[in-house]
Design a protein around this motif. Sequence first.
Motif, PDB file in Angstrom:
ATOM      1  N   TYR A  65       9.789  30.151  66.217  1.00 54.91           N
ATOM      2  CA  TYR A  65      10.824  30.089  65.200  1.00 54.91           C
ATOM      3  C   TYR A  65      11.743  31.307  65.331  1.00 54.91           C
ATOM      4  N   PHE A  66      13.040  31.096  65.162  1.00 53.42           N
ATOM      5  CA  PHE A  66      13.936  32.236  64.993  1.00 53.42           C
ATOM      6  C   PHE A  66      15.039  31.877  64.017  1.00 53.42           C
ATOM      7  N   ASN A  67      15.462  32.855  63.234  1.00 50.53           N
ATOM      8  CA  ASN A  67      16.531  32.593  62.268  1.00 50.53           C
ATOM      9  C   ASN A  67      17.890  32.745  62.948  1.00 50.53           C
ATOM     10  N   THR A  68      18.960  32.393  62.228  1.00 45.73           N
ATOM     11  CA  THR A  68      20.277  32.389  62.879  1.00 45.73           C
ATOM     12  C   THR A  68      20.711  33.802  63.253  1.00 45.73           C
ATOM     13  N   ALA A  69      20.308  34.790  62.445  1.00 48.64           N
ATOM     14  CA  ALA A  69      20.674  36.166  62.784  1.00 48.64           C
ATOM     15  C   ALA A  69      20.040  36.567  64.122  1.00 48.64           C
ATOM     16  N   SER A  70      18.780  36.138  64.333  1.00 48.12           N
ATOM     17  CA  SER A  70      18.113  36.435  65.609  1.00 48.12           C
ATOM     18  C   SER A  70      18.758  35.693  66.770  1.00 48.12           C
ATOM     19  N   SER A  71      19.287  34.490  66.495  1.00 46.18           N
ATOM     20  CA  SER A  71      19.838  33.687  67.587  1.00 46.18           C
ATOM     21  C   SER A  71      20.959  34.421  68.302  1.00 46.18           C
ATOM     22  N   LYS A  72      21.703  35.196  67.530  1.00 46.03           N
ATOM     23  CA  LYS A  72      22.800  35.980  68.091  1.00 46.03           C
ATOM     24  C   LYS A  72      22.256  37.082  69.015  1.00 46.03           C
ATOM     25  N   LEU A  73      21.168  37.713  68.613  1.00 45.04           N
ATOM     26  CA  LEU A  73      20.575  38.787  69.409  1.00 45.04           C
ATOM     27  C   LEU A  73      19.881  38.240  70.649  1.00 45.04           C
ATOM     28  N   ILE A  74      19.310  37.037  70.522  1.00 45.44           N
ATOM     29  CA  ILE A  74      18.689  36.396  71.684  1.00 45.44           C
ATOM     30  C   ILE A  74      19.782  36.107  72.722  1.00 45.44           C
ATOM     31  N   LEU A  75      20.944  35.703  72.216  1.00 45.66           N
ATOM     32  CA  LEU A  75      22.074  35.489  73.134  1.00 45.66           C
ATOM     33  C   LEU A  75      22.454  36.799  73.832  1.00 45.66           C
ATOM     34  N   ASP A  76      22.443  37.892  73.093  1.00 40.87           N
ATOM     35  CA  ASP A  76      22.756  39.198  73.700  1.00 40.87           C
ATOM     36  C   ASP A  76      21.771  39.536  74.829  1.00 40.87           C
ATOM     37  N   VAL A  77      20.483  39.215  74.624  1.00 33.30           N
ATOM     38  CA  VAL A  77      19.480  39.437  75.676  1.00 33.30           C
ATOM     39  C   VAL A  77      19.831  38.584  76.897  1.00 33.30           C
ATOM     40  N   LEU A  78      20.155  37.314  76.646  1.00 33.13           N
ATOM     41  CA  LEU A  78      20.496  36.404  77.744  1.00 33.13           C
ATOM     42  C   LEU A  78      21.760  36.845  78.475  1.00 33.13           C
TER      43      LEU A  78
END
Lengths: 127, 192
Positions: A65-78
């Motif tokens: 699970y990840f929330n929308t705020a995390s989704s942005k940071l996961i994109l930064d990792v990618l």
Amino acid sequence: MQVIKMKGSDDTPKIILDKQNGLFEISGRSLPEDVAAFYEPILDWLDEYAETPNKKTVFEFKLEYFNTASSKLILDVLLKLEDMSDDGNEILVKWYFPDDDEDMEEAGEEYADIVEVPFEQVSYSID
Amino acid sequence: MANIEDKMESLGFVYEFYVKMKKNKINLAYEGEITHQITKAFTSLTESNMAKEEDYNSVQKKVFHVMVECLQNISKHAENRHSVVTSKDGRGIFMVSKGETEYNVTTGNIIGNDKILGLKKMLDNINSLDKMGLKKLYKQQMREGRLSDKGGAGLGFIDIARKTGEKLIFSFLTINESKSFFVLTSTISRLK
């Protein structure tokens, strides 16, 4: 290079960033109270790693699970992995999702569309 | 200090409140500050209730998603009734109701009237889009949006609409010339 190993909790993911052993993993749940602060050391680590990366990097995401705020940071990792790939390094992102979780599968597909980096979707079953 | 009659009257209110909660099948109601601890407590409480009810895994995950995004919206965007800000966390009302075929997650919080136009435009836009349109908007916002100072990605409402497949039901109730009460209900089907 320093190893980052963080145990997962009910609101933060498990993190393993280990250059020597070639282990790169973000897994579990991600809804930290302060997403930017949580992901900052991870992004900093990747910046340092990008200077002298391994010949091949297999980065594994196994999120429940990840929330929308995390989704942005996961994109930064990618995006950091995309930069490394653009620089001619061999990168593979493995996106794990439970075989009954269409939303997590779709989230992987969407990231694969946004970033230009070799991306593999892997389904697994949970009992 | 309140006298006995006042206290007796408030006991009557407790029963009325109980009846109303039962009638509306509300199984969680809260008014106050929405902190990270509250968010964690409510989501884990609802998770264990849903597991007992043997709701589908996919339904449990959707309810969890919607609850987290709704609670974080209040904690990040709600304004205080009084101009003196005493806490960094916003406050509001949060309710979860469970019917035979659906869960409803409702939030209510105070917002400045100057924010209404932008918020209404955003919600109307989300409600006008179909599945593919929402997917496109989500990807665009993820690519172009910046994380706000409060840690919001501008993706919460889009995510709720996508996860539930339902329209967002909302309303703005005027409090005075500068503030309004914003109510939002999200519906999650309990059928697979």
